[in-house]
Design a protein around this motif. Structure first.
Motif, mmCIF file in Angstrom:
data_model
loop_
_atom_site.group_PDB
_atom_site.id
_atom_site.type_symbol
_atom_site.label_atom_id
_atom_site.label_comp_id
_atom_site.label_asym_id
_atom_site.label_seq_id
_atom_site.Cartn_x
_atom_site.Cartn_y
_atom_site.Cartn_z
ATOM 1 N N ALA A 17 0.816 -1.219 0.000
ATOM 2 C CA ALA A 17 0.000 0.000 0.000
ATOM 3 C C ALA A 17 0.846 1.263 0.000
ATOM 4 O O ALA A 17 0.401 2.301 -0.498
ATOM 5 N N ALA A 18 2.059 1.207 0.545
ATOM 6 C CA ALA A 18 2.907 2.392 0.622
ATOM 7 C C ALA A 18 3.883 2.518 -0.541
ATOM 8 O O ALA A 18 4.617 3.501 -0.616
ATOM 9 N N SER A 19 3.882 1.559 -1.437
ATOM 10 C CA SER A 19 4.809 1.599 -2.571
ATOM 11 C C SER A 19 4.488 2.779 -3.480
ATOM 12 O O SER A 19 3.341 2.950 -3.911
ATOM 13 N N PRO A 20 5.485 3.601 -3.809
ATOM 14 C CA PRO A 20 5.213 4.754 -4.683
ATOM 15 C C PRO A 20 4.667 4.360 -6.057
ATOM 16 O O PRO A 20 3.795 5.043 -6.597
ATOM 17 N N ALA A 21 5.151 3.262 -6.609
ATOM 18 C CA ALA A 21 4.647 2.829 -7.918
ATOM 19 C C ALA A 21 3.183 2.428 -7.822
ATOM 20 O O ALA A 21 2.378 2.748 -8.708
ATOM 21 N N PHE A 22 2.820 1.741 -6.746
ATOM 22 C CA PHE A 22 1.429 1.335 -6.542
ATOM 23 C C PHE A 22 0.534 2.560 -6.366
ATOM 24 O O PHE A 22 -0.534 2.648 -6.972
ATOM 25 N N VAL A 23 0.960 3.504 -5.537
ATOM 26 C CA VAL A 23 0.148 4.695 -5.286
ATOM 27 C C VAL A 23 -0.016 5.502 -6.570
ATOM 28 O O VAL A 23 -1.101 6.019 -6.856
ATOM 29 N N PHE A 24 1.043 5.605 -7.372
ATOM 30 C CA PHE A 24 0.944 6.342 -8.637
ATOM 31 C C PHE A 24 -0.033 5.663 -9.593
ATOM 32 O O PHE A 24 -0.876 6.312 -10.197
ATOM 33 N N GLN A 25 0.066 4.348 -9.724
ATOM 34 C CA GLN A 25 -0.790 3.613 -10.650
ATOM 35 C C GLN A 25 -2.226 3.515 -10.156
ATOM 36 O O GLN A 25 -3.138 3.274 -10.939
ATOM 37 N N LEU A 26 -2.432 3.706 -8.859
ATOM 38 C CA LEU A 26 -3.754 3.566 -8.267
ATOM 39 C C LEU A 26 -4.747 4.584 -8.813
ATOM 40 O O LEU A 26 -5.936 4.323 -8.880
ATOM 41 N N PHE A 27 -4.264 5.732 -9.205
ATOM 42 C CA PHE A 27 -5.158 6.789 -9.667
ATOM 43 C C PHE A 27 -5.087 7.015 -11.169
ATOM 44 O O PHE A 27 -5.524 8.051 -11.663
#
Length: 124
Positions: A63-73
Motif C-alpha cells: 500500500a505504501a509503494s510509490p509505484a502502486f500509489v501512482f498507478q492507483l489513480f
C-alpha cells in the motif's frame, strides 16, 4: 495496434462497463482504486499464510509503494492485473475446506489477469 495492446484495453473496458451502467461516467474511475484495495487484501492473505506479522507487513509495503500509489489513480490495467494475479495466488494456495471454490477462484482470476496485462509473463 497489436493484439496484446488491444486485449488489454478490452479487459479494462469490460471491468469498467458495469460501473458506467450503474453510476455514470464518473463511476468508471472507481474501478482501479477498488482493485487496489483488493490487491492489498489479497497480499495480506498470502502473507498471512506465514504469520500475521508478515501479512500486515506485506500489505503495508504494497500500500505504501510509490509505484502502486501512482498507478492507483491512473485508468490503466496494471493494478487490476496485479490484483487478479494476487487473487489467483490466494485461490491456488488455499488450505481450507473450500478447496473446489478456491480452485475455481484461481482458475477464473488467472486468465483474466493474463489478458489484462499480457507482457507481465515476460517479466518473470
Amino acid at each position: 495496434m497489436s493484439h496484446a495492446a488491444l486485449s488489454r484495453f478490452v479487459v479494462l473496458s469490460l471491468l469498467m462497463a458495469p460501473f458506467l451502467a450503474i453510476g455514470g461516467p464518473s463511476a468508471i474511475f472507481l474501478v482501479v482504486p477498488l482493485f487496489g484495495a483488493l490487491l492489498v487484501v489479497a497480499i495480506h492473505a498470502v502473507g498471512s499464510r506465514y504469520s500475521e506479522a508478515v501479512g500486515l507487513a506485506s500489505a503495508a509495503v504494497t500500500a505504501a509503494s510509490p509505484a502502486f500509489v501512482f498507478q492507483l489513480f491512473q485508468p490503466m490495467s496494471d493494478v487490476p492485473a496485479a490484483a487478479l494475479w494476487a487473487v489467483a495466488l490466494v485461490g491456488a494456495t488455499s488450505r481450507h475446506r473450500i478447496g473446489p471454490l478456491a480452485a475455481g477462484l484461481a482458475a477464473s482470476a488467472a486468465p483474466s489477469a493474463g489478458r489484462a496485462r499480457r507482457n507481465a509473463f515476460l517479466c518473470g
